[in-house]
Write a protein that holds these residues in place. Structure first.
Motif, mmCIF file in Angstrom:
data_model
loop_
_atom_site.group_PDB
_atom_site.id
_atom_site.type_symbol
_atom_site.label_atom_id
_atom_site.label_comp_id
_atom_site.label_asym_id
_atom_site.label_seq_id
_atom_site.Cartn_x
_atom_site.Cartn_y
_atom_site.Cartn_z
ATOM 1 N N CYS A 114 -5.010 -2.605 -5.925
ATOM 2 C CA CYS A 114 -4.915 -3.772 -5.046
ATOM 3 C C CYS A 114 -6.172 -3.882 -4.180
ATOM 4 O O CYS A 114 -6.912 -2.909 -4.007
ATOM 5 C CB CYS A 114 -3.707 -3.652 -4.122
ATOM 6 S SG CYS A 114 -2.187 -3.071 -4.907
ATOM 7 N N TYR A 115 -6.370 -5.065 -3.603
ATOM 8 C CA TYR A 115 -7.458 -5.266 -2.640
ATOM 9 C C TYR A 115 -8.815 -4.780 -3.174
ATOM 10 O O TYR A 115 -9.581 -4.125 -2.464
ATOM 11 C CB TYR A 115 -7.139 -4.552 -1.324
ATOM 12 C CG TYR A 115 -5.853 -4.994 -0.663
ATOM 13 C CD1 TYR A 115 -5.590 -6.338 -0.396
ATOM 14 C CD2 TYR A 115 -4.887 -4.054 -0.282
ATOM 15 C CE1 TYR A 115 -4.406 -6.733 0.225
ATOM 16 C CE2 TYR A 115 -3.714 -4.439 0.334
ATOM 17 C CZ TYR A 115 -3.471 -5.780 0.585
ATOM 18 O OH TYR A 115 -2.286 -6.173 1.204
ATOM 19 N N ASN A 116 -9.092 -5.063 -4.435
ATOM 20 C CA ASN A 116 -10.373 -4.677 -5.053
ATOM 21 C C ASN A 116 -10.645 -3.177 -4.984
ATOM 22 O O ASN A 116 -11.800 -2.743 -4.945
ATOM 23 C CB ASN A 116 -11.541 -5.439 -4.406
ATOM 24 C CG ASN A 116 -11.575 -6.895 -4.804
ATOM 25 O OD1 ASN A 116 -11.203 -7.246 -5.910
ATOM 26 N ND2 ASN A 116 -11.994 -7.747 -3.897
ATOM 27 N N GLY A 117 -9.578 -2.378 -4.946
ATOM 28 C CA GLY A 117 -9.752 -0.928 -4.964
ATOM 29 C C GLY A 117 -9.458 -0.233 -3.653
ATOM 30 O O GLY A 117 -9.432 0.995 -3.592
ATOM 31 N N ALA A 118 -9.211 -0.997 -2.584
ATOM 32 C CA ALA A 118 -8.960 -0.378 -1.272
ATOM 33 C C ALA A 118 -7.585 0.290 -1.202
ATOM 34 O O ALA A 118 -7.380 1.199 -0.396
ATOM 35 C CB ALA A 118 -9.091 -1.413 -0.157
ATOM 36 N N LEU A 119 -6.651 -0.153 -2.042
ATOM 37 C CA LEU A 119 -5.316 0.452 -2.077
ATOM 38 C C LEU A 119 -4.902 0.643 -3.533
ATOM 39 O O LEU A 119 -4.880 -0.307 -4.312
ATOM 40 C CB LEU A 119 -4.300 -0.450 -1.362
ATOM 41 C CG LEU A 119 -2.859 0.067 -1.290
ATOM 42 C CD1 LEU A 119 -2.764 1.346 -0.448
ATOM 43 C CD2 LEU A 119 -1.928 -1.003 -0.715
ATOM 44 N N VAL A 120 -4.589 1.885 -3.892
ATOM 45 C CA VAL A 120 -4.146 2.200 -5.253
ATOM 46 C C VAL A 120 -2.749 2.790 -5.154
ATOM 47 O O VAL A 120 -2.519 3.759 -4.433
ATOM 48 C CB VAL A 120 -5.100 3.210 -5.937
ATOM 49 C CG1 VAL A 120 -4.667 3.462 -7.373
ATOM 50 C CG2 VAL A 120 -6.540 2.703 -5.896
ATOM 51 N N LEU A 121 -1.822 2.170 -5.882
ATOM 52 C CA LEU A 121 -0.412 2.567 -5.813
ATOM 53 C C LEU A 121 0.115 2.936 -7.186
ATOM 54 O O LEU A 121 -0.310 2.373 -8.195
ATOM 55 C CB LEU A 121 0.447 1.421 -5.258
ATOM 56 C CG LEU A 121 0.125 0.885 -3.864
ATOM 57 C CD1 LEU A 121 0.958 -0.360 -3.577
ATOM 58 C CD2 LEU A 121 0.379 1.940 -2.811
ATOM 59 N N SER A 122 1.059 3.860 -7.204
ATOM 60 C CA SER A 122 1.790 4.168 -8.426
ATOM 61 C C SER A 122 3.261 4.268 -8.077
ATOM 62 O O SER A 122 3.678 5.185 -7.369
ATOM 63 C CB SER A 122 1.305 5.486 -9.029
ATOM 64 O OG SER A 122 2.022 5.750 -10.227
ATOM 65 N N GLU A 123 4.027 3.260 -8.525
ATOM 66 C CA GLU A 123 5.456 3.184 -8.230
ATOM 67 C C GLU A 123 5.720 3.431 -6.737
ATOM 68 O O GLU A 123 6.515 4.284 -6.349
ATOM 69 C CB GLU A 123 6.224 4.171 -9.108
ATOM 70 C CG GLU A 123 6.055 3.858 -10.595
ATOM 71 C CD GLU A 123 6.842 4.776 -11.507
ATOM 72 O OE1 GLU A 123 8.008 4.457 -11.768
ATOM 73 O OE2 GLU A 123 6.306 5.796 -11.937
ATOM 74 N N ASN A 124 5.008 2.670 -5.904
ATOM 75 C CA ASN A 124 5.118 2.698 -4.435
ATOM 76 C C ASN A 124 4.511 3.932 -3.759
ATOM 77 O O ASN A 124 4.480 4.033 -2.539
ATOM 78 C CB ASN A 124 6.568 2.528 -3.972
ATOM 79 C CG ASN A 124 7.056 1.107 -4.169
ATOM 80 O OD1 ASN A 124 6.303 0.161 -3.935
ATOM 81 N ND2 ASN A 124 8.290 0.946 -4.603
ATOM 82 N N LYS A 125 4.025 4.877 -4.546
ATOM 83 C CA LYS A 125 3.356 6.043 -3.959
ATOM 84 C C LYS A 125 1.873 5.700 -3.777
ATOM 85 O O LYS A 125 1.228 5.196 -4.695
ATOM 86 C CB LYS A 125 3.509 7.253 -4.883
ATOM 87 C CG LYS A 125 2.872 8.524 -4.323
ATOM 88 C CD LYS A 125 2.915 9.651 -5.347
ATOM 89 C CE LYS A 125 2.138 10.860 -4.854
ATOM 90 N NZ LYS A 125 1.999 11.900 -5.896
ATOM 91 N N VAL A 126 1.344 5.974 -2.578
ATOM 92 C CA VAL A 126 -0.059 5.679 -2.288
ATOM 93 C C VAL A 126 -0.944 6.773 -2.884
ATOM 94 O O VAL A 126 -0.845 7.935 -2.508
ATOM 95 C CB VAL A 126 -0.295 5.574 -0.764
ATOM 96 C CG1 VAL A 126 -1.778 5.339 -0.478
ATOM 97 C CG2 VAL A 126 0.538 4.453 -0.161
ATOM 98 N N LEU A 127 -1.822 6.381 -3.814
ATOM 99 C CA LEU A 127 -2.761 7.326 -4.427
ATOM 100 C C LEU A 127 -4.097 7.317 -3.696
ATOM 101 O O LEU A 127 -4.796 8.325 -3.673
ATOM 102 C CB LEU A 127 -2.971 6.986 -5.903
ATOM 103 C CG LEU A 127 -1.733 6.998 -6.800
ATOM 104 C CD1 LEU A 127 -2.136 6.705 -8.237
ATOM 105 C CD2 LEU A 127 -0.993 8.324 -6.721
ATOM 106 N N ASN A 128 -4.461 6.164 -3.126
ATOM 107 C CA ASN A 128 -5.694 6.075 -2.354
ATOM 108 C C ASN A 128 -5.605 4.871 -1.425
ATOM 109 O O ASN A 128 -5.055 3.832 -1.784
ATOM 110 C CB ASN A 128 -6.904 5.925 -3.275
ATOM 111 C CG ASN A 128 -8.206 6.228 -2.563
ATOM 112 O OD1 ASN A 128 -8.296 7.149 -1.758
ATOM 113 N ND2 ASN A 128 -9.243 5.444 -2.838
#
Length: 266
Positions: free
Chosen positions: A64-78
């Protein structure tokens, strides 16, 4: 066969302003058990989840957000944010100009008032903002010690013409600044990009050569240049088409799905 397929959404995978076509659902359904399908967008999570559901890939991460937020099944990866002091500075720069700040953090979206632009965003992304004064949002975030994953400056053309060079001069070392049209300036943390987020999601035994990616705009260039196969849609910016290995049909003609059908054989 590529191990990962990454696709931008607006102007690329989506054949309309908000939805993925039955044709695309069918073609992605044909390969999704052999190829990981990762959606990569400037959108907020809620503007991507319904597309994941349509494609039957909710088990895959989203960028999401061009890479600012990375999610996997609602878990924040970055998660990388624009610090709150910079958000305050941006608000000060906009003072006296026709420019509203759309502020995004996680799955939250704040705008100071509704407008034609905001209503379009609601319609196209199927997401709903909280309407409150920007100073109130900033004060709340300051207390919570959070920043912005993305800022969208919604301007008049005249205001955007004034703001863009000012922003580039003052913040070029701190922010990614991207004028998506005459009246919109999208702002993201400089430390992230679509490509940096993709690299985060690769397994140890995968390389960029194992990836095919689709895009249409300036924020897709780095991704398309560096993966094994970068494909631009026909409606892409000229600069994007120049650096891509292939050009497929327009997004409105299901260019991504056509390319998958013609070139990706299981």
């Amino acid at each position: 066969m590529y191990r990962i397929l990454c696709s931008d959404l607006d102007g690329t995978l989506l054949s309309t302003k908000s939805d993925v076509s039955d044709y695309a659902i069918k073609q992605i359904g044909r390969i999704k058990n052999k190829t990981r399908i990762i959606l990569v967008s400037a959108r907020m999570p809620s503007g991507m989840y319904y597309i994941q559901e349509s494609l039957g890939i909710t088990n895959q991460p989203i960028i999401c957000y061009n890479g600012a937020l990375v999610l996997s099944e609602n878990k924040v990866l970055n998660s990388v944010c624009i610090p709150i002091h910079i958000v305050k500075n941006l608000l000060s720069l906009c003072n006296g100009l026709q420019a509203d700040l759309g502020l995004y953090h996680s799955n939250e979206w704040y705008v100071p008032q509704t407008s034609v632009r905001v209503e379009k965003e609601i319609k196209y992304t199927k997401s709903t903002p909280t309407i409150e004064k920007t100073t109130v949002t900033i004060a709340k975030w300051e207390e919570q010690e959070v920043g912005a994953h993305k800022i969208m400056l919604m301007c008049s053309k005249e205001s955007a013409d004034i703001l863009m060079p000012m922003l580039e001069k003052k913040f070029k070392e701190q922010l990614n600044l991207y004028r998506s049209n005459d009246t919109l300036i999208e702002i993201a943390p400089i430390a992230v990009s679509k490509l940096s987020a993709i690299k985060l999601l690769m397994d140890k035994n995968e390389t960029l050569e194992d990836i095919i990616a689709f895009g249409d705009n300036y924020n897709d260039i780095e991704m398309l240049e560096n993966v094994g196969c970068g494909v631009a849609v026909e409606n892409a910016r000229t600069e994007v088409k120049k650096i891509s290995k292939h050009i497929t049909s327009k997004n409105t003609e299901d260019g991504v799905a056509r390319f998958i059908e013609e070139h990706l054989v299981i």
